[in-house]
Design a protein around this motif. Structure first.
Motif, PDB file in Angstrom:
ATOM      1  N   SER A 120       0.910  -1.004   0.097  1.00 42.06           N
ATOM      2  CA  SER A 120       0.342  -0.466   0.371  1.00 42.06           C
ATOM      3  C   SER A 120       0.850   1.730  -0.228  1.00 42.06           C
ATOM      4  O   SER A 120       1.550   1.258  -1.164  1.00 42.06           O
ATOM      5  CB  SER A 120      -0.920  -0.616   0.881  1.00 42.06           C
ATOM      6  OG  SER A 120      -0.259   0.131   2.303  1.00 42.06           O
ATOM      7  N   LYS A 121       1.046   2.214   0.479  1.00 41.83           N
ATOM      8  CA  LYS A 121       1.322   3.125   1.458  1.00 41.83           C
ATOM      9  C   LYS A 121       2.662   3.093   2.190  1.00 41.83           C
ATOM     10  O   LYS A 121       4.010   3.959   1.956  1.00 41.83           O
ATOM     11  CB  LYS A 121       0.504   4.767   1.628  1.00 41.83           C
ATOM     12  CG  LYS A 121      -0.311   4.892   0.349  1.00 41.83           C
ATOM     13  CD  LYS A 121      -1.205   5.923   0.826  1.00 41.83           C
ATOM     14  CE  LYS A 121      -1.868   6.406  -0.059  1.00 41.83           C
ATOM     15  NZ  LYS A 121      -3.234   7.571   0.825  1.00 41.83           N
ATOM     16  N   VAL A 122       3.098   1.955   3.098  1.00 40.20           N
ATOM     17  CA  VAL A 122       4.282   1.821   3.939  1.00 40.20           C
ATOM     18  C   VAL A 122       4.312   0.805   3.713  1.00 40.20           C
ATOM     19  O   VAL A 122       3.907  -0.303   4.103  1.00 40.20           O
ATOM     20  CB  VAL A 122       3.414   2.637   5.737  1.00 40.20           C
ATOM     21  CG1 VAL A 122       4.903   1.936   6.250  1.00 40.20           C
ATOM     22  CG2 VAL A 122       2.562   3.882   5.325  1.00 40.20           C
ATOM     23  N   ASP A 126       6.841  -6.300   9.000  1.00 37.50           N
ATOM     24  CA  ASP A 126       6.138  -7.449   8.385  1.00 37.50           C
ATOM     25  C   ASP A 126       6.354  -7.227   7.262  1.00 37.50           C
ATOM     26  O   ASP A 126       6.732  -8.675   6.528  1.00 37.50           O
ATOM     27  CB  ASP A 126       4.836  -8.333   9.411  1.00 37.50           C
ATOM     28  CG  ASP A 126       4.573  -7.880  10.537  1.00 37.50           C
ATOM     29  OD1 ASP A 126       6.260  -8.120  10.761  1.00 37.50           O
ATOM     30  OD2 ASP A 126       3.829  -8.265  11.442  1.00 37.50           O
ATOM     31  N   LYS A 127       6.200  -6.733   6.846  1.00 41.53           N
ATOM     32  CA  LYS A 127       6.343  -6.817   4.829  1.00 41.53           C
ATOM     33  C   LYS A 127       7.294  -6.835   4.219  1.00 41.53           C
ATOM     34  O   LYS A 127       7.418  -7.574   3.179  1.00 41.53           O
ATOM     35  CB  LYS A 127       5.386  -5.208   5.209  1.00 41.53           C
ATOM     36  CG  LYS A 127       4.854  -5.453   2.923  1.00 41.53           C
ATOM     37  CD  LYS A 127       4.269  -6.437   2.108  1.00 41.53           C
ATOM     38  CE  LYS A 127       2.779  -6.068   2.799  1.00 41.53           C
ATOM     39  NZ  LYS A 127       1.600  -7.111   2.361  1.00 41.53           N
ATOM     40  N   ASP A 144       2.011  -5.306  -5.739  1.00 40.05           N
ATOM     41  CA  ASP A 144       0.077  -4.429  -6.343  1.00 40.05           C
ATOM     42  C   ASP A 144      -0.144  -4.034  -5.334  1.00 40.05           C
ATOM     43  O   ASP A 144      -0.346  -4.558  -4.717  1.00 40.05           O
ATOM     44  CB  ASP A 144      -0.290  -5.935  -7.089  1.00 40.05           C
ATOM     45  CG  ASP A 144      -2.019  -5.406  -8.164  1.00 40.05           C
ATOM     46  OD1 ASP A 144      -2.462  -4.280  -7.768  1.00 40.05           O
ATOM     47  OD2 ASP A 144      -2.095  -6.715  -8.683  1.00 40.05           O
ATOM     48  N   TYR A 145      -1.195  -2.876  -4.917  1.00 39.71           N
ATOM     49  CA  TYR A 145      -1.836  -2.769  -4.851  1.00 39.71           C
ATOM     50  C   TYR A 145      -2.709  -3.133  -3.801  1.00 39.71           C
ATOM     51  O   TYR A 145      -3.066  -4.108  -3.775  1.00 39.71           O
ATOM     52  CB  TYR A 145      -3.090  -1.141  -5.313  1.00 39.71           C
ATOM     53  CG  TYR A 145      -2.966   0.169  -4.014  1.00 39.71           C
ATOM     54  CD1 TYR A 145      -2.604   1.067  -3.915  1.00 39.71           C
ATOM     55  CD2 TYR A 145      -3.828  -0.577  -3.272  1.00 39.71           C
ATOM     56  CE1 TYR A 145      -2.119   1.754  -2.585  1.00 39.71           C
ATOM     57  CE2 TYR A 145      -3.851   0.517  -1.973  1.00 39.71           C
ATOM     58  CZ  TYR A 145      -3.300   1.552  -1.685  1.00 39.71           C
ATOM     59  OH  TYR A 145      -3.463   2.643  -0.421  1.00 39.71           O
ATOM     60  N   GLU A 146      -3.094  -3.262  -2.351  1.00 38.36           N
ATOM     61  CA  GLU A 146      -3.279  -4.212  -1.412  1.00 38.36           C
ATOM     62  C   GLU A 146      -4.108  -3.529  -0.902  1.00 38.36           C
ATOM     63  O   GLU A 146      -4.176  -1.974  -0.547  1.00 38.36           O
ATOM     64  CB  GLU A 146      -2.475  -4.632  -0.525  1.00 38.36           C
ATOM     65  CG  GLU A 146      -2.434  -5.969   0.779  1.00 38.36           C
ATOM     66  CD  GLU A 146      -1.938  -6.400   1.684  1.00 38.36           C
ATOM     67  OE1 GLU A 146      -1.820  -8.010   1.844  1.00 38.36           O
ATOM     68  OE2 GLU A 146      -1.471  -5.417   2.214  1.00 38.36           O
ATOM     69  N   ILE A 147      -5.386  -3.959  -0.999  1.00 36.57           N
ATOM     70  CA  ILE A 147      -6.239  -3.227  -0.126  1.00 36.57           C
ATOM     71  C   ILE A 147      -6.859  -4.834   0.953  1.00 36.57           C
ATOM     72  O   ILE A 147      -7.542  -5.506   0.499  1.00 36.57           O
ATOM     73  CB  ILE A 147      -7.544  -2.958  -0.882  1.00 36.57           C
ATOM     74  CG1 ILE A 147      -7.056  -1.186  -1.965  1.00 36.57           C
ATOM     75  CG2 ILE A 147      -8.867  -2.382  -0.109  1.00 36.57           C
ATOM     76  CD1 ILE A 147      -8.350  -1.071  -2.519  1.00 36.57           C
ATOM     77  N   ILE A 158       0.589   2.031  -6.866  1.00 44.54           N
ATOM     78  CA  ILE A 158       1.575   1.844  -5.448  1.00 44.54           C
ATOM     79  C   ILE A 158       2.723   3.085  -5.455  1.00 44.54           C
ATOM     80  O   ILE A 158       3.907   3.338  -6.184  1.00 44.54           O
ATOM     81  CB  ILE A 158       2.236   0.871  -5.321  1.00 44.54           C
ATOM     82  CG1 ILE A 158       1.770  -0.455  -5.376  1.00 44.54           C
ATOM     83  CG2 ILE A 158       3.726   0.999  -4.260  1.00 44.54           C
ATOM     84  CD1 ILE A 158       2.608  -1.268  -5.552  1.00 44.54           C
ATOM     85  N   PRO A 159       3.045   4.155  -4.878  1.00 44.28           N
ATOM     86  CA  PRO A 159       3.517   5.259  -5.222  1.00 44.28           C
ATOM     87  C   PRO A 159       4.653   4.432  -5.255  1.00 44.28           C
ATOM     88  O   PRO A 159       4.857   4.190  -4.958  1.00 44.28           O
ATOM     89  CB  PRO A 159       3.467   5.945  -3.391  1.00 44.28           C
ATOM     90  CG  PRO A 159       1.973   5.652  -3.315  1.00 44.28           C
ATOM     91  CD  PRO A 159       2.132   3.880  -3.075  1.00 44.28           C
ATOM     92  N   ALA A 160       5.340   5.106  -6.154  1.00 45.00           N
ATOM     93  CA  ALA A 160       6.639   5.193  -7.174  1.00 45.00           C
ATOM     94  C   ALA A 160       7.695   4.868  -5.898  1.00 45.00           C
ATOM     95  O   ALA A 160       8.361   4.251  -6.184  1.00 45.00           O
ATOM     96  CB  ALA A 160       6.946   6.273  -7.449  1.00 45.00           C
ATOM     97  N   GLU A 161       7.930   6.384  -5.283  1.00 46.60           N
ATOM     98  CA  GLU A 161       8.978   5.883  -4.067  1.00 46.60           C
ATOM     99  C   GLU A 161       8.783   4.321  -3.409  1.00 46.60           C
ATOM    100  O   GLU A 161       9.864   3.883  -3.318  1.00 46.60           O
ATOM    101  CB  GLU A 161       9.734   6.919  -3.283  1.00 46.60           C
ATOM    102  CG  GLU A 161       9.707   7.914  -4.106  1.00 46.60           C
ATOM    103  CD  GLU A 161      11.087   7.915  -4.362  1.00 46.60           C
ATOM    104  OE1 GLU A 161      11.692   7.510  -4.372  1.00 46.60           O
ATOM    105  OE2 GLU A 161      10.534   7.991  -6.018  1.00 46.60           O
ATOM    106  N   THR A 162       7.407   4.265  -2.823  1.00 44.94           N
ATOM    107  CA  THR A 162       7.062   2.681  -2.103  1.00 44.94           C
ATOM    108  C   THR A 162       7.518   1.902  -2.663  1.00 44.94           C
ATOM    109  O   THR A 162       8.145   0.705  -2.703  1.00 44.94           O
ATOM    110  CB  THR A 162       5.987   2.914  -1.276  1.00 44.94           C
ATOM    111  OG1 THR A 162       5.644   4.476  -1.241  1.00 44.94           O
ATOM    112  CG2 THR A 162       5.517   1.489  -0.513  1.00 44.94           C
TER     113      THR A 162
END
Length: 232
Positions: A120-122, A126-127, A144-147, A158-162
């Motif tokens: 996601s953004k952070v 754990d990730k 991939d973006y997670e919800i 997903i933000p580029a820097e992340t």
């Protein structure tokens, strides 16, 4: 830059993807997806492909047995997993390796495993550990973006820097692992951020970004995407 177009459901869209030069073409066999295709339909679709090695089977198996059955029935050996632990993936690969050794006179399965990892953004501790553990065993990681613990079909980026941070974690753990970026990818993002992102990512995965509606692709958007690829 390599491009994967995912969520193919028709012969017409498949033909366009091949003719325009997509490097990989994804078929989703996950019930929660709006682009779900049954294995039998996938068999029919790939029977017309000029290069079946470009086909990617996207699945979310309940367990190793479920995964094995889908792989055998589809006859696709590029597999994108949205489930299974690193230990289960290792066992799955070992099973196919044994079959390959036992069937020397036949066409032996040679699995390429991509594991989707939700971001996601952070990226917390754990990730980071999850990324490292999958990087140890998989050929590709797909971010991939997670919800709410689910990846795929969110349409969010997903933000580029992340994304770059996640890529660096994976590469630090295993320099040979290949990396794919998904999550709301489209021509605008690739135009604006493609050069920065392709320094760390091997493949861009596009789905909703080239669609008229879920499972129906837009020929003009695919052409525009491939033009960007050729000019990069």
């Amino acid at each position: 830059m390599k491009i994967k177009i995912c969520g193919i459901r028709s012969q017409d869209d498949l033909k366009v993807c091949e003719e325009e030069g997509a490097d990989l073409i994804g078929f989703i066999n996950i019930e929660r997806s709006k682009r779900m295709v049954e294995i039998g339909e996938i068999n029919t679709l790939i029977s017309s492909m000029k290069d079946v090695t470009k086909a990617v089977l996207v699945i979310e198996p309940l367990d190793i047995t479920d995964a094995e059955e889908k792989i055998i029935k589809s006859r696709i050996t590029n597999i994108q997993l949205h489930s299974l632990s690193p230990e289960e993936i290792s066992e799955l690969k070992e099973k196919f390796h044994r079959k390959s050794a036992e069937n020397k006179t036949q066409t032996s399965p040679n699995l390429t495993i991509t594991r989707a990892v939700g971001i996601s953004k952070v990226i917390n501790r754990d990730k980071r550990r999850e990324i490292e553990n999958f990087a140890d065993i998989c050929d590709f990681l797909l971010f991939d973006y997670e919800i709410q613990g689910k990846t795929g079909g969110t349409g969010r980026q997903i933000p580029a820097e992340t994304a770059i941070k996640a890529a660096k974690i994976a590469k630090h753990r295993n320099k040979d692992v290949k990396l794919t970026l998904a999550g709301g990818m489209n021509t605008a993002r690739i135009k604006n951020e493609g050069k920065k992102l392709e320094r760390v990512f091997d493949v861009f995965d596009i789905n909703s970004g080239v669609e008229i509606k879920p499972g129906v692709k837009n020929i003009n958007k695919i052409s525009e995407l491939m033009e960007i690829k050729q000019n990069n």
